[in-house]
Design a protein around this motif. Structure first.
Motif, short mmCIF file in Angstrom:
data_model
loop_
_atom_site.label_atom_id
_atom_site.label_comp_id
_atom_site.label_asym_id
_atom_site.label_seq_id
_atom_site.Cartn_x
_atom_site.Cartn_y
_atom_site.Cartn_z
N ASP A 30 0.82 -1.21 0.00
CA ASP A 30 0.00 0.00 0.00
C ASP A 30 0.86 1.27 0.00
OD1 ASP A 30 -1.60 2.26 1.03
OD2 ASP A 30 -3.13 0.75 1.43
N THR A 31 0.60 2.16 -0.96
CA THR A 31 1.35 3.42 -1.07
C THR A 31 0.43 4.63 -0.88
OG1 THR A 31 1.08 3.42 -3.47
CG2 THR A 31 3.12 2.47 -2.60
N SER A 32 -0.66 4.46 -0.14
CA SER A 32 -1.65 5.54 -0.03
C SER A 32 -1.37 6.54 1.08
CB SER A 32 -3.04 4.93 0.19
OG SER A 32 -3.11 4.29 1.46
N TYR A 37 4.13 8.59 0.54
CA TYR A 37 3.47 7.58 -0.29
C TYR A 37 4.39 6.39 -0.57
CZ TYR A 37 0.28 11.43 -0.55
OH TYR A 37 -0.56 12.45 -0.20
N SER A 39 5.54 2.46 0.61
CA SER A 39 4.90 1.27 1.18
C SER A 39 5.75 0.68 2.31
CB SER A 39 4.71 0.21 0.09
OG SER A 39 5.96 -0.29 -0.34
N LEU A 146 -3.22 3.62 8.40
CA LEU A 146 -4.12 2.67 7.73
C LEU A 146 -5.14 2.06 8.70
CD1 LEU A 146 -1.55 0.79 5.44
CD2 LEU A 146 -3.26 2.50 4.73
#
Length: 169
Positions: A30-32, A37, A39, A146
Motif C-alpha cells: 500500500d502506497t496511499s 506515499y 509502502s 491505515l
C-alpha cells in the motif's frame, strides 16, 4: 561485543518477519499514506539494501551505501523479503568469529556529494541496526494511518526510549 550487535540485529530482523507474517500483501504494498506515499515493502527493502551494501563491500573493504540494489521484488513480495531476511541473518551469524581489527571504508552521500569515512564492522552494523529501527518507526506510522493495529513489543522504538513510551506497533 560483535555477538551482541549481531544478536540485536537478528532480533530486529525477526520483528520484521513477525510483521510480515501479520499483514497481507495488499497492506505490504500500500502506497496511499502521505506525505511520502511509500509502502511498508519499500521500507523493508530499503533496510535490507543497507545490509546488502555492507555484505557486498566487506571483501573489497569498500562499502558503498549509495550502490543499493533496490530490488523491487523485495518491495512487493513478502515471501521474498522473508527469505532474504533469513539469508541475511545466516550471513551475519558467520561474522561472529571473523577478525574485525581493521578499518572499513564506507561511502555515503551526505546530501552534498559522496564522502568516504572509516568504520569498524561493529560500527557499520550498529549504524545499520539504528537505520532499521528508524524505518520501523515509519512503518508504524503507516500502519497507524491505515488503521491497522499489530503488537510487536518495541517495534520502531530505539531501545533507549523510556519503557513506558516503548510499546511497539
Amino acid at each position: 561485543m560483535k555477538q551482541l550487535i549481531i544478536s540485536s540485529i537478528n532480533h530486529n530482523l525477526n520483528n520484521a518477519i513477525a510483521l510480515l507474517d501479520a499483514i497481507d500483501s495488499k497492506t505490504y504494498q500500500d502506497t496511499s499514506v502521505g506525505p511520502y506515499y511509500s509502502s511498508i515493502g519499500s521500507h523493508i527493502r530499503h533496510t535490507l539494501d543497507f545490509f546488502d551494501c555492507v555484505i557486498s563491500g566487506l571483501d573489497s573493504n569498500n562499502i558503498d551505501l549509495t550502490a543499493r540494489k533496490r530490488d523491487e521484488v523485495l518491495s512487493t513480495s513478502k515471501e521474498s523479503a522473508i527469505q532474504h531476511i533469513y539469508k541475511l541473518q545466516e550471513t551475519l551469524l558467520s561474522y561472529i568469529d571473523v577478525n574485525t581489527d581493521y578499518l572499513i571504508h564506507v561511502t555515503d552521500n551526505m546530501g552534498q556529494g559522496k564522502v568516504t569515512v572509516n568504520y569498524t564492522l561493529e560500527s557499520i552494523l550498529s549504524h545499520a541496526n539504528s537505520h532499521t529501527i528508524h524505518h520501523y518507526a515509519v512503518i508504524g506510522y503507516i500502519l497507524n494511518t491505515l488503521g491497522i493495529e499489530i503488537k510487536i513489543p518495541g517495534f520502531g522504538y530505539n531501545p533507549t526510549s523510556p519503557i513506558n513510551k516503548r510499546e511497539g506497533i
